[in-house]
Design an enzyme around this catalytic site. Structure first.
Site, PDB file in Angstrom:
ATOM      1  N   ASP A   9      -2.585 -22.851   7.230  1.00  0.00           N
ATOM      2  CA  ASP A   9      -3.392 -22.253   8.321  1.00  0.00           C
ATOM      3  C   ASP A   9      -2.895 -22.839   9.645  1.00  0.00           C
ATOM      4  OD1 ASP A   9      -6.777 -21.233   8.638  1.00  0.00           O
ATOM      5  OD2 ASP A   9      -5.505 -21.839  10.307  1.00  0.00           O
ATOM      6  N   ASP A 108      -3.181 -15.814  10.635  1.00  0.00           N
ATOM      7  CA  ASP A 108      -2.635 -17.184  10.705  1.00  0.00           C
ATOM      8  C   ASP A 108      -2.755 -17.962   9.401  1.00  0.00           C
ATOM      9  OD1 ASP A 108      -5.314 -18.091  10.685  1.00  0.00           O
ATOM     10  OD2 ASP A 108      -4.835 -19.693  12.111  1.00  0.00           O
ATOM     11  N   GLU A 109      -2.932 -17.238   8.299  1.00  0.00           N
ATOM     12  CA  GLU A 109      -3.085 -17.943   7.022  1.00  0.00           C
ATOM     13  C   GLU A 109      -2.238 -17.314   5.938  1.00  0.00           C
ATOM     14  OE1 GLU A 109      -7.205 -17.528   5.985  1.00  0.00           O
ATOM     15  OE2 GLU A 109      -7.793 -18.626   7.779  1.00  0.00           O
TER      16      GLU A 109
HETATM   17  P1  TTP Z   1      -8.813 -19.318  12.528  1.00  0.00           P
HETATM   18  O1  TTP Z   1      -7.717 -19.860  11.655  1.00  0.00           O
HETATM   19  O2  TTP Z   1     -10.164 -19.169  11.944  1.00  0.00           O
HETATM   20  O3  TTP Z   1      -8.986 -20.202  13.832  1.00  0.00           O
HETATM   21  P2  TTP Z   1      -7.925 -20.974  14.710  1.00  0.00           P
HETATM   22  O4  TTP Z   1      -6.544 -20.853  14.158  1.00  0.00           O
HETATM   23  O5  TTP Z   1      -8.107 -20.537  16.133  1.00  0.00           O
HETATM   24  O6  TTP Z   1      -8.427 -22.466  14.600  1.00  0.00           O
HETATM   25  P3  TTP Z   1      -8.246 -23.527  13.397  1.00  0.00           P
HETATM   26  O7  TTP Z   1      -7.365 -24.626  13.928  1.00  0.00           O
HETATM   27  O8  TTP Z   1      -9.613 -24.043  13.109  1.00  0.00           O
HETATM   28  O9  TTP Z   1      -7.628 -22.806  12.245  1.00  0.00           O
HETATM   29  O10 TTP Z   1      -8.385 -17.891  13.086  1.00  0.00           O
HETATM   30  C1  TTP Z   1      -7.041 -17.573  13.393  1.00  0.00           C
HETATM   31  C2  TTP Z   1      -6.957 -16.689  14.613  1.00  0.00           C
HETATM   32  O11 TTP Z   1      -7.689 -15.480  14.399  1.00  0.00           O
HETATM   33  C3  TTP Z   1      -7.533 -17.334  15.870  1.00  0.00           C
HETATM   34  O12 TTP Z   1      -6.602 -18.138  16.552  1.00  0.00           O
HETATM   35  C4  TTP Z   1      -7.974 -16.136  16.648  1.00  0.00           C
HETATM   36  C5  TTP Z   1      -8.345 -15.087  15.603  1.00  0.00           C
HETATM   37  N1  TTP Z   1      -9.815 -15.031  15.456  1.00  0.00           N
HETATM   38  C6  TTP Z   1     -10.532 -14.110  16.203  1.00  0.00           C
HETATM   39  O13 TTP Z   1      -9.943 -13.303  16.928  1.00  0.00           O
HETATM   40  N2  TTP Z   1     -11.900 -14.090  16.091  1.00  0.00           N
HETATM   41  C7  TTP Z   1     -12.577 -14.967  15.298  1.00  0.00           C
HETATM   42  O14 TTP Z   1     -13.828 -14.930  15.245  1.00  0.00           O
HETATM   43  C8  TTP Z   1     -11.818 -15.931  14.529  1.00  0.00           C
HETATM   44  C9  TTP Z   1     -12.532 -16.920  13.647  1.00  0.00           C
HETATM   45  C10 TTP Z   1     -10.461 -15.917  14.653  1.00  0.00           C
HETATM   46 MG    MG Z   2      -6.123 -21.262  12.129  1.00  0.00          MG
HETATM   47 MG    MG Z   3      -7.177 -19.002   9.834  1.00  0.00          MG
END
Ligand code: TTP
Ligand code: MG
Ligand code: MG
Length: 363
Positions: A9, A108-109
């Site tokens: 991630d 992003d995963e």
């Molecule tokens: P996430 O992996 O949930 O969040 P993140 O990468 O920003 O933070 P973390 O370090 O905790 O992993 O989500 C990935 C991307 O998806 C995030 O950068 C933006 C998008 N996203 C949205 O657009 N809306 C949302 O509500 C979430 C949770 C994510």
């Molecule tokens: Mg993330």
């Molecule tokens: Mg994610």
């Protein structure tokens, strides 16, 4: 025999991409936001860097609320979704180049079944994870967190537990102790509702959850979710990791507060639906060439309208197209009352590039 699963991630993905593009942002709180265009500040935060998170800014929060928490030196950046998708594809290609079965879980995963390529050896899996992280960083400037475990759920929780820029391996014999004292909300699939329902029965940690009988969980959650919780709380929920098929369409429909023909009320509902569906669509790596309006009337008739759109159209452009359709429906039938309203994106194509992006949609 245990499998070896890696869960990758990206750390604060959208916001980190912006930091890489403009390193001076690293010293400031940053919130990347999706503006809907309805009013100057309508829309939500999609990703916040760690400085902004410290001030309480979170994904999903209205932009107005984030602005109240952020000081003057903070930066609010409109999301550049197709740019992040391009980065995402590049990262997925890097991950894919290491071999294993890769499933793209979201923008992003990714989850990788590495059982065969590391020959079931967890020490080798740790080396593989280090190599993945290094390559991603060298080629994109981005950090990610990698969790390793015997199944996807454990691997994801391991990744969540070591953010940012972490690497955490949970060897098969460590699974029970890794899970035992974690709060139930750390288990993927447990949201605020399930958490408070479980709290009513004094269930706070995963070891509390693992003490519950399957019958009892079924009464609270229905059979499918109960089975998941029963197994996952013990670290035993295991499903094969396969690549996904691309979706044919993405749609969402919601029920209005009351039957109505009030344009403002209908458009407000549509704005919410479009915002959600558009983010889901863009983050899945597809563009739609067609948008449809779905209206269910007070007499339970379904009325649809469709139009071609420019692939990658913004929410405010889509809303203009949809508003025209709603107006036409209302003008055509002056008794028409709308009960439910929604949108459907179809004619989906991959945004760019050759890579097939699999999607986390419709589950
Ligand atoms: P996430 O992996 O949930 O969040 P993140 O990468 O920003 O933070 P973390 O370090 O905790 O992993 O989500 C990935 C991307 O998806 C995030 O950068 C933006 C998008 N996203 C949205 O657009 N809306 C949302 O509500 C979430 C949770 C994510
Ligand atoms: Mg993330
Ligand atoms: Mg994610």
């Amino acid at each position: 025999m245990h499998r070896v699963v890696l869960f990758v991630d990206l750390d604060y993905f959208f916001a980190q991409v912006e930091e890489v593009e403009n390193p001076s942002l690293r010293e400031r709180p940053v919130a990347v936001c999706v503006f809907s265009g309805r009013t100057e500040d309508s829309g939500v935060v999609s990703s916040a860097n760690y400085l902004a998170r410290k001030l309480g800014v979170k994904a999903g929060m209205p932009i107005k609320a984030a602005k109240r928490l952020l000081p003057g030196n903070a930066t609010i950046i409109p999301a550049r979704l197709s740019f992040y998708m391009e980065k995402s594809r590049k990262i997925m290609d890097i991950l894919r180049s290491f071999g294993g079965v890769l499933r793209v879980e979201s923008v992003d995963e990714a989850v990788i079944d590495a059982t065969e390529i590391v020959n079931r050896d967890y020490a080798k899996a740790v080396q593989l994870a280090e190599a993945l992280k290094k390559r991603v960083h060298e080629e994109t400037g981005l950090t990610c967190s990698v969790g390793i475990g015997p199944n996807k759920v454990v691997a994801k929780m391991a990744a969540d537990s070591c953010k940012p820029n972490g690497l955490k391996a949970v060897f098969p014999d460590e699974v029970p102790s890794f899970l035992a004292n974690l709060p139930v909300k750390d288990l993927p699939g447990i949201g605020a509702k399930a958490e408070s329902l479980l709290a009513e029965y004094g269930v706070k940690t995963l070891s509390d959850l693992a003490k519950l009988e399957l019958d009892f969980l079924e009464k609270l959650f229905g059979s499918k979710k109960a089975r998941y919780l029963y197994l996952a709380s013990r670290g035993l929920f295991d499903e094969a990791i396969t690549e996904k098929q691309p979706p044919k369409q993405i749609s969402k429909i919601i029920t209005l507060k009351q039957n109505t023909r009030d344009l403002e009320e209908i458009m407000q509902a549509l704005e919410r639906v479009v915002e959600e569906t558009n983010v889901k669509l863009e983050s899945s790596g597809y563009f739609a060439s067609r948008v449809g309006l779905i209206a269910i009337t007070s007499t339970i008739k379904t009325v649809t309208r469709q139009a071609e759109i420019k692939p990658g159209a913004r929410a405010d452009e889509l809303l203009r197209v949809l508003e025209k359709m709603v107006k036409e429906l209302l003008e055509k039938d002056e008794k028409l009352l709308i009960r439910r309203i929604g949108v459907r994106f179809s004619d989906l194509q991959q945004a760019t590039g050759q890579t097939r992006l699999n999607v986390f949609v419709g589950e």
